[in-house]
Design a protein around this motif. Structure first.
Motif, short mmCIF file in Angstrom:
data_model
loop_
_atom_site.label_atom_id
_atom_site.label_comp_id
_atom_site.label_asym_id
_atom_site.label_seq_id
_atom_site.Cartn_x
_atom_site.Cartn_y
_atom_site.Cartn_z
N THR A 296 8.04 1.00 -4.96
CA THR A 296 7.80 2.20 -5.34
C THR A 296 6.50 2.67 -6.00
O THR A 296 6.02 1.94 -6.71
CB THR A 296 8.98 2.95 -6.67
OG1 THR A 296 9.94 3.02 -5.81
CG2 THR A 296 8.92 4.07 -6.51
N CYS A 297 6.17 3.39 -5.38
CA CYS A 297 4.85 3.84 -6.04
C CYS A 297 5.03 4.07 -7.18
O CYS A 297 4.98 5.23 -7.42
CB CYS A 297 3.85 4.47 -5.25
SG CYS A 297 1.88 4.90 -6.08
N ALA A 298 4.33 3.74 -8.19
CA ALA A 298 4.28 4.11 -9.64
C ALA A 298 3.21 5.39 -10.29
O ALA A 298 3.35 6.03 -10.98
CB ALA A 298 3.22 2.96 -9.80
N LYS B 185 0.71 -1.10 -0.06
CA LYS B 185 0.41 0.24 -0.08
C LYS B 185 0.74 1.50 0.11
O LYS B 185 1.81 1.63 0.69
CB LYS B 185 -1.13 -0.02 1.28
CG LYS B 185 -1.96 1.14 1.26
CD LYS B 185 -3.01 0.53 2.37
CE LYS B 185 -3.81 1.85 2.38
NZ LYS B 185 -4.66 1.87 3.64
N CYS B 186 0.61 2.32 -0.60
CA CYS B 186 1.14 3.48 -0.60
C CYS B 186 0.21 3.86 -0.07
O CYS B 186 -0.91 4.51 -0.42
CB CYS B 186 0.76 4.37 -2.64
SG CYS B 186 1.47 5.50 -1.82
N LYS B 187 0.97 4.90 1.56
CA LYS B 187 0.04 6.00 2.19
C LYS B 187 -0.15 7.05 1.65
O LYS B 187 -0.98 7.86 2.79
CB LYS B 187 0.95 5.28 3.20
CG LYS B 187 1.23 4.58 4.20
CD LYS B 187 1.66 4.77 4.72
CE LYS B 187 1.93 3.04 5.93
NZ LYS B 187 3.33 3.14 7.71
N THR B 188 0.13 7.54 0.62
CA THR B 188 0.15 9.04 0.60
C THR B 188 -0.73 9.11 -0.66
O THR B 188 -1.87 9.27 -0.18
CB THR B 188 1.65 9.48 -0.60
OG1 THR B 188 2.65 9.42 0.09
CG2 THR B 188 1.52 11.04 -1.00
N CYS B 189 -0.90 7.42 -1.53
CA CYS B 189 -1.98 7.37 -2.56
C CYS B 189 -3.59 6.48 -2.17
O CYS B 189 -4.52 7.01 -2.89
CB CYS B 189 -1.78 7.16 -4.07
SG CYS B 189 -0.09 7.72 -4.53
N ASN B 190 -3.59 5.91 -0.86
CA ASN B 190 -3.66 5.44 -1.03
C ASN B 190 -4.01 3.77 -1.51
O ASN B 190 -5.22 3.52 -1.30
CB ASN B 190 -4.37 6.18 0.36
CG ASN B 190 -5.50 5.37 1.05
OD1 ASN B 190 -5.26 4.88 2.11
ND2 ASN B 190 -6.85 5.07 1.62
ZN LIG Z 1 1.38 6.76 -3.94
#
Ligand SMILES: [Zn+2]
Length: 153
Positions: A60-62, A46-51
């Motif tokens: 790494t979040c795409a 899970k990306c905590k920024t994009c949720n």
């Molecule tokens: Zn993200």
């Protein structure tokens, strides 16, 4: 190559090339596969920024490039078909003899779908939104094929 190309001036050798290699899936990819292998659990990240929860997991979040490597989420052992195709040719690199269904499956808890084999249903009966569950392989191959296939719930 032009039609009038003259091969008589060319020196060529026909051959085959075997290329042994070892692929390292990285820390994130390795944890995904070893957890699947050892615990029969499918993990997303899970990306905590994009949720957003991604599968297959990646470091790494795409979307925002945030480092997600420790934000593991256990996904549900059920999901739904978000798209599919019928593979109608054979190839050494393919996991089944043709024809077989290759589906994009969005597991519960994930925001992205994963590609996998769908069995237990005829191609003409598959619908977007079909509820499916993973069937785990009896013996590990230490690959994504530790999920042998998905089938309708
Ligand atoms: Zn993200």
């Amino acid at each position: 190559m032009p039609k009038d190309f003259d091969r008589s001036d060319c020196f060529t050798v026909e051959g085959k090339l075997a290329l042994p290699y070892t692929y390292f899936a990285g820390k994130v990819g390795s944890k995904f596969i070893t957890t699947l292998r050892d615990q029969k659990k499918i993990l997303g990240i899970k990306c905590k920024t994009c949720n957003k929860v991604f599968i297959p997991p990646r470091q790494t979040c795409a979307l925002c490039m945030e480092d997600m490597r420790e934000n593991w989420v256990e996904l549900k052992n059920e999901g739904e078909v978000s798209n599919y195709t019928v593979v109608r040719y054979d190839g050494k690199h393919l996991p089944r003899k043709a024809p077989f269904i290759l589906a994009m499956i969005k597991l519960g808890g994930a925001d992205t779908p994963m590609a996998h084999i769908l069995e237990g249903i005829q191609p003409e009966e598959v619908k977007i939104g079909l509820k499916v569950k993973p069937i785990f392989a009896r013996e590990t191959t230490n690959t994504i094929l530790d999920i042998d296939h998905f089938e309708p719930l």
